[in-house]
Design a protein around this motif. Structure first.
Motif, PDB file in Angstrom:
ATOM      1  N   ASP A 245       9.751   7.647 -18.555  1.00 15.16           N
ATOM      2  CA  ASP A 245       9.189   6.829 -17.482  1.00 15.16           C
ATOM      3  C   ASP A 245       7.724   7.197 -17.304  1.00 15.16           C
ATOM      4  O   ASP A 245       7.218   8.145 -17.922  1.00 15.16           O
ATOM      5  N   LEU A 246       7.058   6.473 -16.452  1.00 16.48           N
ATOM      6  CA  LEU A 246       5.686   6.787 -16.066  1.00 16.48           C
ATOM      7  C   LEU A 246       5.716   7.408 -14.670  1.00 16.48           C
ATOM      8  O   LEU A 246       6.563   7.034 -13.845  1.00 16.48           O
ATOM      9  N   PRO A 247       4.811   8.338 -14.374  1.00 15.79           N
ATOM     10  CA  PRO A 247       4.815   8.960 -13.050  1.00 15.79           C
ATOM     11  C   PRO A 247       4.491   7.946 -11.952  1.00 15.79           C
ATOM     12  O   PRO A 247       3.543   7.180 -12.058  1.00 15.79           O
ATOM     13  N   LYS A 248       5.312   7.977 -10.911  1.00 13.59           N
ATOM     14  CA  LYS A 248       5.134   7.066  -9.777  1.00 13.59           C
ATOM     15  C   LYS A 248       5.938   7.594  -8.605  1.00 13.59           C
ATOM     16  O   LYS A 248       6.790   8.469  -8.768  1.00 13.59           O
ATOM     17  N   GLY A 249       5.694   7.046  -7.421  1.00 14.84           N
ATOM     18  CA  GLY A 249       6.472   7.474  -6.260  1.00 14.84           C
ATOM     19  C   GLY A 249       6.179   6.614  -5.051  1.00 14.84           C
ATOM     20  O   GLY A 249       5.326   5.715  -5.084  1.00 14.84           O
ATOM     21  N   HIS A 250       6.890   6.887  -3.977  1.00  9.64           N
ATOM     22  CA  HIS A 250       6.801   6.076  -2.765  1.00  9.64           C
ATOM     23  C   HIS A 250       5.454   6.204  -2.071  1.00  9.64           C
ATOM     24  O   HIS A 250       4.854   7.277  -2.038  1.00  9.64           O
ATOM     25  N   VAL A 251       5.006   5.089  -1.519  1.00  9.87           N
ATOM     26  CA  VAL A 251       3.792   5.057  -0.711  1.00  9.87           C
ATOM     27  C   VAL A 251       4.164   5.527   0.690  1.00  9.87           C
ATOM     28  O   VAL A 251       5.089   5.003   1.311  1.00  9.87           O
ATOM     29  N   GLU A 252       3.462   6.541   1.189  1.00 14.31           N
ATOM     30  CA  GLU A 252       3.753   7.067   2.515  1.00 14.31           C
ATOM     31  C   GLU A 252       3.118   6.192   3.594  1.00 14.31           C
ATOM     32  O   GLU A 252       2.238   5.371   3.313  1.00 14.31           O
ATOM     33  N   GLU A 253       3.580   6.384   4.822  1.00 13.81           N
ATOM     34  CA  GLU A 253       3.065   5.601   5.948  1.00 13.81           C
ATOM     35  C   GLU A 253       1.562   5.812   6.091  1.00 13.81           C
ATOM     36  O   GLU A 253       1.063   6.934   6.003  1.00 13.81           O
ATOM     37  N   ASN A 254       0.834   4.720   6.271  1.00 17.36           N
ATOM     38  CA  ASN A 254      -0.637   4.726   6.433  1.00 17.36           C
ATOM     39  C   ASN A 254      -1.377   5.211   5.184  1.00 17.36           C
ATOM     40  O   ASN A 254      -2.530   5.638   5.267  1.00 17.36           O
ATOM     41  N   GLU A 255      -0.723   5.138   4.026  1.00 17.34           N
ATOM     42  CA  GLU A 255      -1.354   5.531   2.764  1.00 17.34           C
ATOM     43  C   GLU A 255      -1.610   4.290   1.921  1.00 17.34           C
ATOM     44  O   GLU A 255      -0.791   3.376   1.885  1.00 17.34           O
ATOM     45  N   THR A 256      -2.739   4.238   1.230  1.00 14.62           N
ATOM     46  CA  THR A 256      -3.027   3.104   0.360  1.00 14.62           C
ATOM     47  C   THR A 256      -2.285   3.276  -0.963  1.00 14.62           C
ATOM     48  O   THR A 256      -1.875   4.392  -1.330  1.00 14.62           O
ATOM     49  N   PHE A 257      -2.116   2.168  -1.683  1.00 16.02           N
ATOM     50  CA  PHE A 257      -1.472   2.237  -2.995  1.00 16.02           C
ATOM     51  C   PHE A 257      -2.276   3.134  -3.930  1.00 16.02           C
ATOM     52  O   PHE A 257      -1.710   3.897  -4.721  1.00 16.02           O
ATOM     53  N   LYS A 258      -3.599   3.060  -3.865  1.00 17.61           N
ATOM     54  CA  LYS A 258      -4.456   3.870  -4.732  1.00 17.61           C
ATOM     55  C   LYS A 258      -4.245   5.362  -4.494  1.00 17.61           C
ATOM     56  O   LYS A 258      -4.074   6.146  -5.432  1.00 17.61           O
ATOM     57  N   LYS A 259      -4.273   5.751  -3.218  1.00 20.52           N
ATOM     58  CA  LYS A 259      -4.097   7.169  -2.896  1.00 20.52           C
ATOM     59  C   LYS A 259      -2.708   7.653  -3.278  1.00 20.52           C
ATOM     60  O   LYS A 259      -2.535   8.769  -3.763  1.00 20.52           O
ATOM     61  N   ALA A 260      -1.718   6.800  -3.053  1.00 20.09           N
ATOM     62  CA  ALA A 260      -0.340   7.163  -3.400  1.00 20.09           C
ATOM     63  C   ALA A 260      -0.191   7.366  -4.906  1.00 20.09           C
ATOM     64  O   ALA A 260       0.480   8.304  -5.350  1.00 20.09           O
TER      65      ALA A 260
END
Length: 199
Positions: free
Chosen positions: A92-107
């Motif tokens: 797989d490729l590394p990925k994970g959930h976007v936290e509250e008040n976090e942008t997709f980029k930062k996540a």
């Protein structure tokens, strides 16, 4: 057109009928539920729901399958190798959930750094968004993942985040990727084919 992977098959949503797919004219919510049921319980490989109002079908899908937002990266180093992880026996490729008040980029940057124990990633550009429906405790969830191109110029050796069930994290030469793709998910296979192997 929307393209969603479900049970290692595809559900597409568009305005007109599609060749090489079971075509269902959209009538109501039952059409969406019927499509999910077919993809989970038969050998049908592809279902296409069509209507002049594709956005309406998409909204019905989001009511049927609760949206879950995630973000990840296609990471390349200065040796032209790509970063992969192995979890539950699948590459797989590394990925994970976007936290509250976090942008997709930062996540995306945070998740890659956490899952592979590397730092100083350079986020270059947004690539695409993938969609995946899965079941948990007899409920449907719609995973919406934004993918970003990233560059790594450091010398750290990737280490898997064991607490997240990741077995391996490693750099892979481009010519070795097709071998990995024999043991991966259909949406990851398509992502890699479109944005790495066809470069």
């Amino acid at each position: 057109m929307y393209k969603i992977s479900i049970n290692e098959r595809f559900l597409t949503i568009g305005k007109r009928k599609k060749k090489e797919a079971v075509n269902l004219p959209y009538k109501n919510l039952k059409t969406v539920l019927n499509a999910l049921d077919i993809l989970y319980h038969t050998k049908v490989k592809s279902i296409h729901i069509y209507s002049s109002d594709t956005k309406k079908i998409w909204e019905k899908l989001k009511k049927t399958a609760t949206p879950v937002y995630a973000s990840g990266g296609i990471v390349r180093n200065n040796k032209d190798n790509y970063l992969f992880i192995k979890r539950n026996g699948f590459w797989d490729l590394p990925k994970g959930h976007v936290e509250e008040n976090e942008t997709f980029k930062k996540a995306a940057k945070r998740e890659v750094e956490e899952e592979c124990s590397i730092s100083n990633l350079h986020l270059k550009k947004y690539i695409t968004t993938t969609y995946h429906v899965y079941q948990s405790e007899q409920k449907y969830f719609l995973k919406i993942v934004q993918w970003f191109e990233m560059e790594y110029k450091g010398k750290e050796k990737p280490q898997p985040q064991i607490s997240e069930g990741i077995e391996k994290a490693k750099w892979v030469r481009k010519k070795e990727i097709p071998k990995l793709m024999k043991k991966t998910y259909i949406n990851i296979k398509e992502l890699i084919s479109n944005y790495v192997l066809n470069e």
